[in-house]
Every structure is written in C-alpha cells, then in structure tokens.
Design a protein around this motif. Structure first.
Motif, PDB file in Angstrom:
ATOM      1  N   GLU A   1      31.045  46.100  47.862  1.00 11.67           N
ATOM      2  CA  GLU A   1      31.144  45.854  46.432  1.00 11.67           C
ATOM      3  C   GLU A   1      32.611  45.674  46.084  1.00 11.67           C
ATOM      4  N   ALA A   2      32.941  44.563  45.412  1.00 14.65           N
ATOM      5  CA  ALA A   2      34.344  44.314  45.074  1.00 14.65           C
ATOM      6  C   ALA A   2      34.469  43.742  43.676  1.00 14.65           C
ATOM      7  N   THR A   3      35.625  43.960  43.065  1.00 11.70           N
ATOM      8  CA  THR A   3      35.857  43.422  41.719  1.00 11.70           C
ATOM      9  C   THR A   3      36.805  42.221  41.730  1.00 11.70           C
ATOM     10  N   ASP A   4      37.483  41.988  42.867  1.00 13.66           N
ATOM     11  CA  ASP A   4      38.391  40.846  42.967  1.00 13.66           C
ATOM     12  C   ASP A   4      37.562  39.561  42.936  1.00 13.66           C
ATOM     13  N   PRO A   5      37.754  38.699  41.909  1.00 11.28           N
ATOM     14  CA  PRO A   5      36.932  37.487  41.815  1.00 11.28           C
ATOM     15  C   PRO A   5      37.101  36.549  43.021  1.00 11.28           C
TER      16      PRO A   5
ATOM     17  N   LYS B   1      34.557  36.439  46.267  1.00 10.89           N
ATOM     18  CA  LYS B   1      33.328  35.650  46.359  1.00 10.89           C
ATOM     19  C   LYS B   1      33.482  34.535  47.405  1.00 10.89           C
TER      20      LYS B   1
ATOM     21  N   ARG C   1      36.035  48.308  45.096  1.00 10.73           N
ATOM     22  CA  ARG C   1      36.329  48.048  43.686  1.00 10.73           C
ATOM     23  C   ARG C   1      37.800  48.306  43.412  1.00 10.73           C
ATOM     24  N   CYS C   2      38.360  47.554  42.482  1.00  7.75           N
ATOM     25  CA  CYS C   2      39.749  47.704  42.045  1.00  7.75           C
ATOM     26  C   CYS C   2      40.768  47.343  43.128  1.00  7.75           C
TER      27      CYS C   2
ATOM     28  N   GLN D   1      42.807  44.599  45.223  1.00  3.80           N
ATOM     29  CA  GLN D   1      43.185  43.191  45.139  1.00  3.80           C
ATOM     30  C   GLN D   1      43.333  42.625  46.544  1.00  3.80           C
TER      31      GLN D   1
ATOM     32  N   ASP E   1      26.937  37.748  42.299  1.00  5.33           N
ATOM     33  CA  ASP E   1      28.046  37.863  41.360  1.00  5.33           C
ATOM     34  C   ASP E   1      27.498  38.450  40.060  1.00  5.33           C
TER      35      ASP E   1
ATOM     36  N   ASP F   1      31.322  41.204  36.512  1.00  8.15           N
ATOM     37  CA  ASP F   1      32.468  42.107  36.645  1.00  8.15           C
ATOM     38  C   ASP F   1      32.645  42.601  38.081  1.00  8.15           C
ATOM     39  N   HIS F   2      31.650  42.377  38.900  1.00  7.94           N
ATOM     40  CA  HIS F   2      31.823  42.711  40.322  1.00  7.94           C
ATOM     41  C   HIS F   2      30.919  41.853  41.205  1.00  7.94           C
TER      42      HIS F   2
END
Lengths: 74, 201
Positions: A36-40, A43, A9-10, A12, A62, A65-66
C-alpha cells in the motif's frame, strides 16, 4: 504460500519500490506481496518493477489517496 | 565501354550485397532475435554506473535516488565520485592530518560531508538548503544521509577517484566508511558491463 503485507504509506520515491524489493528478497517464490503506497508515481513504478524483476502483478487498485498493488513473487 | 562494364560489375556486386543483406534480414526475426529482445526487456540483473562530479545537495539527492532505485530493481550499481563529488563522501568532522596550505584551504572551503552540501540554485547562503531539508522531512522524502545509508544497505558500491582525492588534498581517512578507492580504468571496466551510465555534474 504466504501473504506478506507491506505498508509504504507516506514514503516518497524511491521508498515504495525499496520496501517492495526488501519484502521480495525475504519472500519465497509463490508468495503474495500486498503493498500500500500513497506516492502517486508508484502506480507506474510498480508495473515497471514487476516487469523488470519478472514478478507477477496480480492486482493494482488506485483509491485516489492511495494505491494498492498485489504481486506474486515468481 | 570499359567504364560501363566496370559500373555494371559494381552494380551487380552492389545487388549481390543487397541480396546478402536481404537474406540476413529474416535471421533477425528467428528465435535468436526474439531471445535478444526478451533479454533486453527481461529481468537479468544489469549494471548501472554513475559518475558523481558535483557536490550540490539537489544533484546528490538525484544521484542517490537513481542509485537506490536501480538497486531496488535488482541491479548492481556502482557510483564513482570524482572532483567536487568527493565532498559528499567526506566525514563531517575534520580529521587531523598533515597538509599543505593550499590543500588546507581547499578542505576548509569545500562542504564537509552530505549534511553540509549547498543547493545548486536558491541556496541563499545555506538557508535554501536548510529549507529544502526541512521540506523533504515534512514530505517524507529521505534526506541525503538517509539515502546514502539506504544505498549502502542495498549494496550500492561507492568508489572514490584517487586522482581527484590527491589533487583536492582529501585523504582516505577523511572519507566515510565503506568507500573503495580506484582510478579511471576501474570505472571504464565497470561502465563496459553497464547498460546505463550517468554523469552527474
């Protein structure tokens, strides 16, 4: 077989795939990695990573937000 | 008449060639052909080479993002630093060395190391670069020195061009640890093995 959880998460680009690469390097064939990642962008990147490194993408969710990806190391 | 016959002969030769080509077409679709396609799409580690010619902060970040990304995809990566690109590899602290006046001037005017690079656009005498670094930290993007550490950790090879080092008066002692020195032949031989080669200028 073990399940390895990776928190990206967080982070880039290229953070998440670097974390995935590090986790995969430590894992044994058959192990499952849940990341688990937040960078779109992750995907699409995780699909490309799996194709390139010949690991199996078991699940890709998806949540808006993550993103959660489940990969089996081959 | 002779022309006609010659032309006919040529034509028949041409059709033979075409036939030969036609015959060779199915061969591509055989097992060998599909294997080749799989090899392209497959996972065998490939090599990527990057020539880093520029010393702008933004361009250096792009180069190291691609390099670390490729390493994370399981590829061998070699980065060649030449001309201005060498500045990215300079130590931040000046190393006392005997140098000529012009070399000394070059050394003083060029950015010393990854922490002191300028933006290629909107640098505003360094304020732009500072703002960019601040934004990147805030947004969780790795700064250039962090990316460089990561590249080293992932086994990315960094090579400095000896010719441009000499021209710009940059000595080996002034470069960060873990940098190899080589010339154009080394780059070309690595590029031959690589399937991607980028020039960052």
């Amino acid at each position: 077989m073990s399940v390895i959880k990776v928190g990206a998460r967080c982070l880039q680009c290229p953070g998440p795939i670097v974390e995935l690469h590090k986790a995969s390097a430590k894992a044994s064939p058959g192990d499952v990695i849940e990341i688990e990642a937040t960078d779109p962008g992750f995907k699409k990147d995780v699909v490309a990573w799996c194709k390139k490194t010949k690991n199996e993408l078991l699940k890709l969710d998806d949540f808006g937000d993550h993103i959660v990806a489940v990969i089996r190391k081959c | 008449m002779r022309y006609v016959s010659e032309n006919k002969a040529l034509e028949s030769a041409g059709t033979q060639n075409e036939k030969a080509k036609d015959e060779s077409v199915p061969a591509v679709g055989t097992a060998e052909g599909t294997e080749a396609v799989e090899a392209i799409e497959g996972s065998s580690p490939k090599k990527k080479t990057l020539i880093v010619f520029a010393d702008d902060l933004d361009k250096a970040i792009a180069a190291f993002t691609i390099a670390t990304g490729a390493a994370a995809m399981g590829d061998d990566v070699t980065m060649f630093f030449t001309f201005w690109g060498l500045n990215i590899l300079r130590r931040q602290k000046a190393v006392p060395l005997k140098k000529g006046a012009i070399e000394r001037m070059f050394g003083a005017l060029m950015p010393r190391g990854a922490g002191r690079l300028r933006l290629s656009k909107m640098n505003f005498f360094g304020i732009g670069a500072k703002m960019m670094n601040g934004l990147m930290k805030k947004k969780g993007v790795k700064t250039l020195p962090e990316l460089m550490d990561l590249a080293r950790e992932l086994g990315v090879k960094m090579v400095a061009c000896t010719m441009s080092m000499d021209v710009m008066g940059i000595a080996k002692e002034e470069l960060i640890d873990g940098v190899e020195l080589a010339g154009v032949a080394s780059y070309l031989s690595e590029a031959d093995e690589a399937n991607v080669n980028l020039f960052i200028a």
